[in-house]
Design an enzyme around this catalytic site. Structure first.
Site, PDB file in Angstrom:
ATOM      1  N   ARG A 252     -11.050 -35.529 -12.135  1.00 16.62           N
ATOM      2  CA  ARG A 252      -9.978 -35.115 -13.045  1.00 16.62           C
ATOM      3  C   ARG A 252     -10.458 -34.793 -14.463  1.00 16.62           C
ATOM      4  O   ARG A 252     -10.035 -33.794 -15.032  1.00 16.62           O
ATOM      5  CB  ARG A 252      -8.848 -36.160 -13.086  1.00 16.62           C
ATOM      6  CG  ARG A 252      -8.224 -36.446 -11.702  1.00 16.62           C
ATOM      7  CD  ARG A 252      -6.917 -37.205 -11.761  1.00 16.62           C
ATOM      8  NE  ARG A 252      -5.872 -36.407 -12.352  1.00 16.62           N
ATOM      9  CZ  ARG A 252      -5.456 -36.501 -13.584  1.00 16.62           C
ATOM     10  NH1 ARG A 252      -5.949 -37.441 -14.378  1.00 16.62           N
ATOM     11  NH2 ARG A 252      -4.529 -35.703 -14.048  1.00 16.62           N
TER      12      ARG A 252
ATOM     13  N   CYS B   2     -26.023 -33.633 -11.737  1.00 17.96           N
ATOM     14  CA  CYS B   2     -26.801 -32.680 -12.537  1.00 17.96           C
ATOM     15  C   CYS B   2     -25.963 -31.523 -13.062  1.00 17.96           C
ATOM     16  O   CYS B   2     -26.198 -30.367 -12.728  1.00 17.96           O
ATOM     17  CB  CYS B   2     -27.959 -32.160 -11.692  1.00 17.96           C
ATOM     18  SG  CYS B   2     -28.908 -33.520 -11.045  1.00 17.96           S
TER      19      CYS B   2
ATOM     20  N   TYR C  76      -4.878 -38.880  -7.085  1.00 16.70           N
ATOM     21  CA  TYR C  76      -5.808 -37.763  -7.266  1.00 16.70           C
ATOM     22  C   TYR C  76      -7.195 -38.228  -7.710  1.00 16.70           C
ATOM     23  O   TYR C  76      -7.878 -37.548  -8.459  1.00 16.70           O
ATOM     24  CB  TYR C  76      -5.216 -36.725  -8.244  1.00 16.70           C
ATOM     25  CG  TYR C  76      -3.836 -36.278  -7.819  1.00 16.70           C
ATOM     26  CD1 TYR C  76      -3.664 -35.570  -6.644  1.00 16.70           C
ATOM     27  CD2 TYR C  76      -2.703 -36.609  -8.567  1.00 16.70           C
ATOM     28  CE1 TYR C  76      -2.397 -35.183  -6.219  1.00 16.70           C
ATOM     29  CE2 TYR C  76      -1.428 -36.235  -8.157  1.00 16.70           C
ATOM     30  CZ  TYR C  76      -1.287 -35.516  -6.977  1.00 16.70           C
ATOM     31  OH  TYR C  76      -0.034 -35.138  -6.554  1.00 16.70           O
TER      32      TYR C  76
HETATM   33  N1  LLP Z   1       5.422 -31.902  -3.941  1.00 16.72           N
HETATM   34  C1  LLP Z   1       4.668 -30.782  -3.951  1.00 16.72           C
HETATM   35  C2  LLP Z   1       5.143 -29.594  -3.230  1.00 16.72           C
HETATM   36  C3  LLP Z   1       3.446 -30.762  -4.653  1.00 16.72           C
HETATM   37  O1  LLP Z   1       2.717 -29.663  -4.665  1.00 16.72           O
HETATM   38  C4  LLP Z   1       3.024 -31.932  -5.342  1.00 16.72           C
HETATM   39  C5  LLP Z   1       1.760 -31.961  -6.079  1.00 16.72           C
HETATM   40  C6  LLP Z   1       3.839 -33.075  -5.278  1.00 16.72           C
HETATM   41  C7  LLP Z   1       5.042 -33.013  -4.583  1.00 16.72           C
HETATM   42  C8  LLP Z   1       3.481 -34.367  -5.932  1.00 16.72           C
HETATM   43  O2  LLP Z   1       3.327 -34.237  -7.315  1.00 16.72           O
HETATM   44  P1  LLP Z   1       3.140 -35.559  -8.220  1.00 16.72           P
HETATM   45  O3  LLP Z   1       4.422 -36.349  -8.121  1.00 16.72           O
HETATM   46  O4  LLP Z   1       1.988 -36.311  -7.696  1.00 16.72           O
HETATM   47  O5  LLP Z   1       2.891 -35.003  -9.558  1.00 16.72           O
HETATM   48  N2  LLP Z   1      -4.768 -32.936  -8.646  1.00 16.72           N
HETATM   49  C9  LLP Z   1      -3.844 -32.830  -9.764  1.00 16.72           C
HETATM   50  C10 LLP Z   1      -2.400 -32.866  -9.331  1.00 16.72           C
HETATM   51  C11 LLP Z   1      -2.029 -31.818  -8.310  1.00 16.72           C
HETATM   52  C12 LLP Z   1      -0.607 -31.889  -7.847  1.00 16.72           C
HETATM   53  C13 LLP Z   1      -0.337 -30.909  -6.760  1.00 16.72           C
HETATM   54  N3  LLP Z   1       0.972 -30.957  -6.182  1.00 16.72           N
HETATM   55  C14 LLP Z   1      -4.180 -33.912 -10.777  1.00 16.72           C
HETATM   56  O6  LLP Z   1      -5.123 -34.673 -10.568  1.00 16.72           O
HETATM   57  O7  LLP Z   1      -3.542 -34.005 -11.825  1.00 16.72           O
END
Ligand code: LLP
Length: 411
Positions: free
Chosen positions: A303, A335, A364
């Protein structure tokens, strides 16, 4: 000494080595209960977004409390099922589901498939018809709302690849109604992740509610609304909206519509319940900067490198009260200069061998890890009270190497 519930993190480090992720069951459960409580007066189901943390033990912890799941691939769907989430509590989202994935989901009898385009609608109808089924569908709408979050995790603007354009939803809904393999149940929306402001939600939800009214007036019966996830957590000094305020926005937007609601929180359920623990390998003085080189790297927690994300870094051992903090760059051994967790971070004096925890790493974190630089995949630990269990072991080097295969001509 920093602990996860009743287990000192240093004890886990001594047992299994570093780096490792550690999650606290109690924190996950408490957060789920807060969420459920905030929506108790609405017809709303919580579908945990498995992508945030797909460890089977984490999914089961939530499933046992009644959580459903939001999945975006056959792999995630299989995880949700394996963890014990009943198929009729699973929603399948995602912009590029294959026919094989759709068939798999239909065969398992999942609750809902969120469709993001007309080509997907056609494909799903064909697949379902060939199985003698009608697929329960929600159309994911792109409401063209700026979620005011990091560009890489913003999904609800019209230039984003997600959902069906607001202007095209009417046509798509009619198309859906005419397809033999589709049972159009509702609409869905998800505008982004790590939202710390309710205004974009208010706008998106009111646009969706308006669409429901319009479509109903045109004779398209809709019974469900999936409001996505995205509620932020505090990584640094953010003040994410309260669950009560968030629930109030939902209540206001959907009042009088008699809709079955779904929510898809990921980060908000598990993010604050996890840490990544690492050990300092070297303390290194550069020409102008001072570095702490850790045994965790960008492949374990990407992240910061990917989103310039801030994770609080805390020494496991309490610093002496008179210890003066100094700016250091906290880096991993990979690296690439991008393998930097923090620059000029104010930390108390630390030495090689000391242990650190990255906070708010329950979402994540491990799911986005890789074995880049042929580093072994980071293990995961779940704590409950005084007990802990390794819920994904660190692979051995032999296991890692045995995943490759040598072609005949090189044997
Ligand atoms: N529903 C859908 C359709 C989504 O695409 C996502 C997240 C969620 C629910 C859940 O979102 P949350 O409540 O966790 O914000 N890797 C990134 C975050 C990517 C989120 C993608 N979609 C990070 O580390 O911040």
């Amino acid at each position: 000494m920093l602990a996860a519930e009743g287990v000192p993190l240093a004890q886990i480090a001594a047992d299994i080595g570093t780096p490792f992720y550690c999650y606290a069951s109690g924190a996950i459960e408490a957060q789920y209960r807060r969420y459920a409580e905030a929506f108790a007066d609405q017809d709303a189901r919580i579908h945990y977004a498995v992508k945030a943390n797909h460890n089977l033990a984490v999914i089961r912890t939530l499933a046992r409390l009644g959580a459903g799941a939001d999945v975006v691939s056959e792999g995630e769907l299989r995880r949700a099922l394996a963890a014990g989430v009943p198929p009729d509590r699973i929603v399948f989202s995602g912009v590029g589901k294959t026919r094989e994935e759709l068939a798999f989901a239909l065969a398992r009898g999942i609750h809902q498939i969120n469709v993001e385009s007309e080509p997907e609608l056609e494909a799903l109808s064909e697949v379902a018809s060939s199985m003698g089924l009608r697929a329960p569908v929600a159309l994911r709408v792109n409401p063209d709302v700026d979620a005011r979050t990091h560009a890489k995790i913003s999904t609800g603007k019209k230039e984003n690849k997600f959902g069906i354009d607001l202007g095209l939803v009417h046509a798509s809904a009619k198309r859906a109604a005419g397809l033999p393999g589709i049972a159009l149940e509702g609409l869905a929306v998800h505008i982004g992740s790590q939202l710390t402001d309710l205004a974009p939600y208010r706008l998106a939800f009111s646009r969706l509610a308006e669409l429901v009214r319009e479509l109903r007036a045109e004779g398209v019966g809709l019974r469900r609304l999936d409001l996505g996830g995205g509620l932020g957590i505090a990584y640094r000094d953010e003040t994410p909206p309260s669950l009560a305020d968030y629930a109030a926005i939902v209540r206001d937007a959907t009042r009088g519509l008699d809709l079955a609601l779904s929510l898809e929180p990921g980060r908000a359920l598990v993010g604050s319940a996890g840490v990544l623990v690492a050990r300092i390998i070297y303390r290194k003085a550069g020409a102008t900067r001072s570095f702490l080189v850790l045994d965790a790297a960008m492949n374990d927690l990407i992240r910061p490198a990917l989103y310039e994300a801030w994770h609080e870094i805390v020494p496991l051992a309490e610093p002496r009260p008179d210890a003066e903090s100094m700016p250091v760059d906290v880096v991993g051994p990979v690296c690439e200069s991008g393998d930097t967790f923090a620059t000029s971070r104010m930390l108390p004096p630390l030495a090689a061998g000391d242990l650190l925890a990255f906070l708010s790493a329950g979402a994540y974190g491990a799911v986005m890890s890789s074995s880049y630089n042929s580093r072994r995949l980071v293990p995961e630990v779940l704590v409950r009270g005084e007990s802990f269990a390794v819920v994904r072991p660190r692979p051995t080097f032999d296991e890692m190497l045995s995943q490759d295969a040598m072609p005949d001509w090189l044997r």
